[in-house]
Write a protein that holds these residues in place. Structure first.
Motif, PDB file in Angstrom:
ATOM      1  N   GLU A  47     -33.427 -26.531 -18.831  1.00 36.92           N
ATOM      2  CA  GLU A  47     -33.677 -26.330 -20.260  1.00 36.92           C
ATOM      3  C   GLU A  47     -34.769 -25.271 -20.333  1.00 36.92           C
ATOM      4  OE1 GLU A  47     -32.219 -27.660 -23.160  1.00 36.92           O
ATOM      5  OE2 GLU A  47     -30.754 -28.210 -21.623  1.00 36.92           O
ATOM      6  N   VAL A  48     -34.471 -24.144 -20.964  1.00 39.69           N
ATOM      7  CA  VAL A  48     -35.342 -22.972 -20.913  1.00 39.69           C
ATOM      8  C   VAL A  48     -35.786 -22.571 -22.309  1.00 39.69           C
ATOM      9  CG1 VAL A  48     -35.463 -20.542 -20.202  1.00 39.69           C
ATOM     10  CG2 VAL A  48     -34.123 -22.170 -18.852  1.00 39.69           C
ATOM     11  N   THR A  49     -37.042 -22.154 -22.435  1.00 42.35           N
ATOM     12  CA  THR A  49     -37.512 -21.500 -23.664  1.00 42.35           C
ATOM     13  C   THR A  49     -37.974 -20.095 -23.287  1.00 42.35           C
ATOM     14  OG1 THR A  49     -39.728 -22.412 -23.398  1.00 42.35           O
ATOM     15  CG2 THR A  49     -38.226 -23.603 -24.867  1.00 42.35           C
ATOM     16  N   LEU A  50     -37.932 -19.221 -24.251  1.00 45.82           N
ATOM     17  CA  LEU A  50     -38.277 -17.824 -24.023  1.00 45.82           C
ATOM     18  C   LEU A  50     -39.297 -17.406 -25.061  1.00 45.82           C
ATOM     19  CD1 LEU A  50     -35.799 -15.043 -23.214  1.00 45.82           C
ATOM     20  CD2 LEU A  50     -37.286 -14.737 -25.140  1.00 45.82           C
ATOM     21  N   ALA A  51     -40.353 -16.731 -24.623  1.00 45.92           N
ATOM     22  CA  ALA A  51     -41.366 -16.194 -25.534  1.00 45.92           C
ATOM     23  C   ALA A  51     -41.477 -14.698 -25.262  1.00 45.92           C
ATOM     24  CB  ALA A  51     -42.710 -16.877 -25.305  1.00 45.92           C
ATOM     25  N   LYS A  78     -35.930 -21.909 -29.753  1.00 43.96           N
ATOM     26  CA  LYS A  78     -35.686 -23.261 -29.240  1.00 43.96           C
ATOM     27  C   LYS A  78     -35.175 -23.211 -27.803  1.00 43.96           C
ATOM     28  CE  LYS A  78     -34.652 -25.091 -33.791  1.00 43.96           C
ATOM     29  NZ  LYS A  78     -33.621 -25.600 -34.682  1.00 43.96           N
ATOM     30  N   ALA A  79     -35.294 -24.352 -27.116  1.00 46.25           N
ATOM     31  CA  ALA A  79     -34.816 -24.461 -25.737  1.00 46.25           C
ATOM     32  C   ALA A  79     -33.294 -24.328 -25.699  1.00 46.25           C
ATOM     33  CB  ALA A  79     -35.237 -25.798 -25.144  1.00 46.25           C
ATOM     34  N   PHE A  80     -32.815 -23.699 -24.634  1.00 42.85           N
ATOM     35  CA  PHE A  80     -31.365 -23.583 -24.416  1.00 42.85           C
ATOM     36  C   PHE A  80     -31.072 -24.011 -22.978  1.00 42.85           C
ATOM     37  CE2 PHE A  80     -33.300 -19.466 -23.593  1.00 42.85           C
ATOM     38  CZ  PHE A  80     -32.761 -19.068 -22.370  1.00 42.85           C
TER      39      PHE A  80
END
Length: 181
Positions: A47-51, A78-80
């Motif tokens: 489960e990944v989030t990106l900033a 949001k997390a994907f």
């Protein structure tokens, strides 16, 4: 006689991100396109989030880049889910503002996070010199009687994005013959 032994593969998560830009130098008005490639390099789903942080000459901009997936959907922060060996690509476009001064740097840092895993990459676009200028000469009157004074106004404008060293030369003639005065 038989014997069996079980081997359990341990969870070994891995995550990476690669950011690229189609040009590292751009002129005002040109569009640059950033590509973000997020990869699951481990052996399990994540489960990944990106900033993504976008700045101009070290100052974070109020308007950040809009990231879109391959289908044109906007990433909402949001997390994907990134499946085992999965790869997700995002893109973002930015048009260098028309009045941006030469050597301005637009810096972009992306960070992806999944639990304790974190990876980041960055790109910088530098604004190219785009020198230009205009010159306009006007007279306060187009017709003058002998003895009248005519006032000329010369306006030089820097219309580019870099400082200029300008030399002005003005030739004055009467009926096509250059005057000494």
């Amino acid at each position: 006689d038989t014997d069996a032994e079980d081997v359990t593969v341990l969870n070994d998560p891995g995550l990476s991100v690669d950011k690229s830009v189609d040009k590292n130098e751009a002129k005002p008005g040109e569009k640059v396109t950033y590509t973000y490639t997020v990869m699951n390099t481990g052996n399990s789903d994540l489960e990944v989030t990106l900033a993504d942080v976008f700045s101009e000459n070290g100052k974070e901009l109020d308007d950040q880049l809009v990231l879109k997936d391959k289908d044109g959907n906007i990433y909402d922060g949001k997390a994907f889910t990134l499946a085992y060996k999965g790869v997700v690509t995002f893109t973002a476009e930015y048009t260098i503002p028309a009045n941006t001064k030469a050597d301005t740097q637009f810096h972009n840092v992306v960070t992806v996070i999944s639990g304790d895993l974190e990876a980041s990459d960055e790109e910088t676009v530098t604004v190219d010199r785009d020198p230009s200028m205009t010159v306009e000469k006007t007279a306060d009157k187009n017709i003058a009687k002998p003895g009248e004074t005519v006032t000329y106004t010369i306006t030089v404008a820097n219309t580019g994005n870099t400082d200029l060293n300008v030399t002005l030369s003005d030739v004055f003639s009467e009926n096509g013959e250059v005057l000494d005065e």
